[in-house]
Write a protein that holds these residues in place. Sequence first.
Motif, PDB file in Angstrom:
ATOM      1  N   GLY A   5      12.760   1.034   1.633  1.00 10.57           N
ATOM      2  CA  GLY A   5      12.067  -0.047   0.947  1.00 10.57           C
ATOM      3  C   GLY A   5      11.074  -0.750   1.851  1.00 10.57           C
ATOM      4  O   GLY A   5       9.953  -1.077   1.425  1.00 10.57           O
ATOM      5  N   ALA A   6      11.440  -0.989   3.115  1.00  7.94           N
ATOM      6  CA  ALA A   6      10.523  -1.633   4.059  1.00  7.94           C
ATOM      7  C   ALA A   6       9.320  -0.731   4.343  1.00  7.94           C
ATOM      8  O   ALA A   6       8.191  -1.213   4.505  1.00  7.94           O
ATOM      9  CB  ALA A   6      11.250  -1.960   5.359  1.00  7.94           C
ATOM     10  N   GLY A   7       9.550   0.582   4.401  1.00  2.62           N
ATOM     11  CA  GLY A   7       8.441   1.516   4.601  1.00  2.62           C
ATOM     12  C   GLY A   7       7.463   1.498   3.437  1.00  2.62           C
ATOM     13  O   GLY A   7       6.242   1.515   3.624  1.00  2.62           O
ATOM     14  N   VAL A   8       7.992   1.472   2.212  1.00  3.64           N
ATOM     15  CA  VAL A   8       7.136   1.381   1.023  1.00  3.64           C
ATOM     16  C   VAL A   8       6.330   0.085   1.053  1.00  3.64           C
ATOM     17  O   VAL A   8       5.128   0.078   0.743  1.00  3.64           O
ATOM     18  CB  VAL A   8       7.992   1.459  -0.257  1.00  3.64           C
ATOM     19  CG1 VAL A   8       7.160   1.105  -1.489  1.00  3.64           C
ATOM     20  CG2 VAL A   8       8.583   2.850  -0.415  1.00  3.64           C
ATOM     21  N   TRP A   9       6.992  -1.008   1.418  1.00  6.62           N
ATOM     22  CA  TRP A   9       6.305  -2.299   1.534  1.00  6.62           C
ATOM     23  C   TRP A   9       5.111  -2.191   2.480  1.00  6.62           C
ATOM     24  O   TRP A   9       3.995  -2.592   2.140  1.00  6.62           O
ATOM     25  CB  TRP A   9       7.307  -3.343   2.022  1.00  6.62           C
ATOM     26  CG  TRP A   9       6.740  -4.606   2.594  1.00  6.62           C
ATOM     27  CD1 TRP A   9       6.430  -4.846   3.903  1.00  6.62           C
ATOM     28  CD2 TRP A   9       6.410  -5.818   1.891  1.00  6.62           C
ATOM     29  NE1 TRP A   9       5.955  -6.133   4.063  1.00  6.62           N
ATOM     30  CE2 TRP A   9       5.929  -6.747   2.846  1.00  6.62           C
ATOM     31  CE3 TRP A   9       6.500  -6.209   0.555  1.00  6.62           C
ATOM     32  CZ2 TRP A   9       5.519  -8.039   2.505  1.00  6.62           C
ATOM     33  CZ3 TRP A   9       6.092  -7.503   0.219  1.00  6.62           C
ATOM     34  CH2 TRP A   9       5.606  -8.390   1.182  1.00  6.62           C
ATOM     35  N   GLY A  10       5.333  -1.636   3.682  1.00  2.00           N
ATOM     36  CA  GLY A  10       4.262  -1.535   4.661  1.00  2.00           C
ATOM     37  C   GLY A  10       3.124  -0.642   4.206  1.00  2.00           C
ATOM     38  O   GLY A  10       1.945  -0.990   4.354  1.00  2.00           O
ATOM     39  N   LEU A  11       3.445   0.523   3.651  1.00  2.00           N
ATOM     40  CA  LEU A  11       2.404   1.445   3.183  1.00  2.00           C
ATOM     41  C   LEU A  11       1.579   0.828   2.055  1.00  2.00           C
ATOM     42  O   LEU A  11       0.354   0.992   2.009  1.00  2.00           O
ATOM     43  CB  LEU A  11       3.045   2.751   2.704  1.00  2.00           C
ATOM     44  CG  LEU A  11       3.570   3.687   3.798  1.00  2.00           C
ATOM     45  CD1 LEU A  11       4.300   4.873   3.171  1.00  2.00           C
ATOM     46  CD2 LEU A  11       2.418   4.182   4.681  1.00  2.00           C
ATOM     47  N   ALA A  12       2.243   0.128   1.160  1.00  2.46           N
ATOM     48  CA  ALA A  12       1.532  -0.473   0.034  1.00  2.46           C
ATOM     49  C   ALA A  12       0.608  -1.597   0.507  1.00  2.46           C
ATOM     50  O   ALA A  12      -0.512  -1.742  -0.008  1.00  2.46           O
ATOM     51  CB  ALA A  12       2.534  -0.999  -0.990  1.00  2.46           C
ATOM     52  N   ILE A  13       1.055  -2.396   1.480  1.00  2.00           N
ATOM     53  CA  ILE A  13       0.192  -3.453   2.017  1.00  2.00           C
ATOM     54  C   ILE A  13      -1.008  -2.829   2.729  1.00  2.00           C
ATOM     55  O   ILE A  13      -2.146  -3.318   2.617  1.00  2.00           O
ATOM     56  CB  ILE A  13       0.986  -4.360   2.980  1.00  2.00           C
ATOM     57  CG1 ILE A  13       2.048  -5.160   2.218  1.00  2.00           C
ATOM     58  CG2 ILE A  13       0.045  -5.305   3.725  1.00  2.00           C
ATOM     59  CD1 ILE A  13       1.501  -6.113   1.185  1.00  2.00           C
ATOM     60  N   ALA A  14      -0.771  -1.744   3.481  1.00  2.00           N
ATOM     61  CA  ALA A  14      -1.885  -1.058   4.144  1.00  2.00           C
ATOM     62  C   ALA A  14      -2.889  -0.542   3.119  1.00  2.00           C
ATOM     63  O   ALA A  14      -4.106  -0.689   3.285  1.00  2.00           O
ATOM     64  CB  ALA A  14      -1.345   0.092   4.991  1.00  2.00           C
ATOM     65  N   ALA A  15      -2.390   0.056   2.037  1.00  2.00           N
ATOM     66  CA  ALA A  15      -3.276   0.577   0.995  1.00  2.00           C
ATOM     67  C   ALA A  15      -4.073  -0.543   0.338  1.00  2.00           C
ATOM     68  O   ALA A  15      -5.262  -0.364   0.009  1.00  2.00           O
ATOM     69  CB  ALA A  15      -2.458   1.333  -0.055  1.00  2.00           C
ATOM     70  N   ALA A  16      -3.456  -1.707   0.153  1.00  2.00           N
ATOM     71  CA  ALA A  16      -4.170  -2.845  -0.430  1.00  2.00           C
ATOM     72  C   ALA A  16      -5.353  -3.250   0.444  1.00  2.00           C
ATOM     73  O   ALA A  16      -6.373  -3.740  -0.058  1.00  2.00           O
ATOM     74  CB  ALA A  16      -3.215  -4.023  -0.616  1.00  2.00           C
ATOM     75  N   GLY A  17      -5.241  -3.043   1.757  1.00  2.00           N
ATOM     76  CA  GLY A  17      -6.341  -3.359   2.654  1.00  2.00           C
ATOM     77  C   GLY A  17      -7.440  -2.319   2.648  1.00  2.00           C
ATOM     78  O   GLY A  17      -8.596  -2.617   2.963  1.00  2.00           O
ATOM     79  N   TRP A  18      -7.083  -1.078   2.299  1.00  2.07           N
ATOM     80  CA  TRP A  18      -8.086  -0.009   2.283  1.00  2.07           C
ATOM     81  C   TRP A  18      -8.910   0.000   0.996  1.00  2.07           C
ATOM     82  O   TRP A  18     -10.090   0.328   0.999  1.00  2.07           O
ATOM     83  CB  TRP A  18      -7.398   1.353   2.424  1.00  2.07           C
ATOM     84  CG  TRP A  18      -6.886   1.637   3.794  1.00  2.07           C
ATOM     85  CD1 TRP A  18      -7.469   1.303   4.971  1.00  2.07           C
ATOM     86  CD2 TRP A  18      -5.668   2.311   4.129  1.00  2.07           C
ATOM     87  NE1 TRP A  18      -6.697   1.714   6.025  1.00  2.07           N
ATOM     88  CE2 TRP A  18      -5.587   2.343   5.542  1.00  2.07           C
ATOM     89  CE3 TRP A  18      -4.648   2.897   3.390  1.00  2.07           C
ATOM     90  CZ2 TRP A  18      -4.530   2.933   6.215  1.00  2.07           C
ATOM     91  CZ3 TRP A  18      -3.591   3.477   4.047  1.00  2.07           C
ATOM     92  CH2 TRP A  18      -3.528   3.495   5.440  1.00  2.07           C
ATOM     93  N   LEU A  19      -8.284  -0.311  -0.122  1.00  2.00           N
ATOM     94  CA  LEU A  19      -8.905  -0.118  -1.428  1.00  2.00           C
ATOM     95  C   LEU A  19      -9.886  -1.240  -1.752  1.00  2.00           C
ATOM     96  O   LEU A  19      -9.715  -2.380  -1.329  1.00  2.00           O
ATOM     97  CB  LEU A  19      -7.824  -0.040  -2.504  1.00  2.00           C
ATOM     98  CG  LEU A  19      -6.867   1.164  -2.370  1.00  2.00           C
ATOM     99  CD1 LEU A  19      -5.693   1.035  -3.325  1.00  2.00           C
ATOM    100  CD2 LEU A  19      -7.628   2.470  -2.625  1.00  2.00           C
TER     101      LEU A  19
END
Length: 434
Positions: free
Chosen positions: A296-310
């Motif tokens: 769950g923490a990994g999903v959280w981090g990846l999703a926040i990173a993606a929010a910064g890219w998009l």
Amino acid sequence: MSTSRWAAVLPDFTPWRSGRDFRLLFYQGTVTFFGSFMAMIALPLQIKHLTDSPLAVGAMGAVELVPLVVCGLYGGALADAVDRRRLILLTEAGLGLLALVLLVNALLPDPLLWPLYVVAAGVSALTGLQRPALDSLMARIVPHDQLTAAAALNGLRYQFGAIAGPALAGLVVAYAGYAAAYSVTVAGFLVSVLLCLRLSPAPPVGDAERPSLRGIAEGARYAWSRPVLLGTYAVDLAAMFFAFPNAIFPFLADELDAEWALGLMYAAGAVGSLVLGLTSGWTSRVRRHGLLVVGGAGVWGLAIAAAGWLANIWLVLLCLAVAGAGDMLSGLGRATIWNQTIPEGLRGRLAGIEVLSYSVGPQLGQVRAGTMAGWTGTRTAFWSGGLACVASVAVLAALLPKLISYDADTDEDAVRRRASREADAQTGGSPVAP
């Protein structure tokens, strides 16, 4: 879809159906969360209205942090030494009185500023005292094999409040004023106190010692000696420190030319958590809860990173919702491990340490996000923090392999705790520390 398939997806309501005290706490928490979120929105808005100063609004966080940390640790020791029902009842009544202060101040011809900060600090202190008692009570009133389901239902309750409370608070403040919002909060705490009066007594186990620094240190030593527990705290702190970007949402909205979506950004995480909660039936069958914490923490981090890219606002909102679902999943794993493994006599003190985890992490995360955004830009602060979260969680998982291998059926502490609960059920006695 057949009934059995629906049951595998929908939330497991077994704890709610089988436990009177759990139902009372569920109702109490729903009312309290709704009323509290009403005040949480109205209070900073009133400070802004009185001062028109971002610094004055931000200062509210500064006056809240220290009381929360200090009283959280002391509240943990207190929860192991006194009747938890009584502690919850008294602190809930105290929170209601503080809400009444806000109401009286709002009714003045010229409302004062300083009481708002005093109340903010007082609410933080009482919350710190109360939270360990509430958290530690759950393992006493919910059967061992229903703890994950109970955590999911509690999360669901919180997310409903997190979505409906702020949304309605904005409307109430806009159309009826601050006094109306605080009136709802006062009424909520009144109902909550009445519900708490109906809870069963929850006295301390054995010969409980008076709260002391030595007792708090004993709880800290226990947590340090258990790699699984240590891992849950460390993963949560890392995730929040590196990837909690709420403070820079307004700047991201500006860069995306989507100022209209700022409110949606703040709500998206709660929506994602709510969706996960509504489809959480499968989590009741999970035995490897450490995987939920890390995954769950990994999903959280990846999703926040993606929010910064998009660059598309709707995709950003989707990422924030996915992040919220990941946070909810990790939280279910943490809560289950805590409730399955911690001895009854130490449960309050360990819950006090949890207060540090969930309060300090986001506060420091806001500082990190704001500082990084000032140095490198908003988008970079998002994606770099998300990637740092994933990397730190991976490192922690490698350093603490027992967290990954945790199995509710075989872990020594979980087995010991389950045996203690079963013995209590057979004898009809009060819970005892294993």
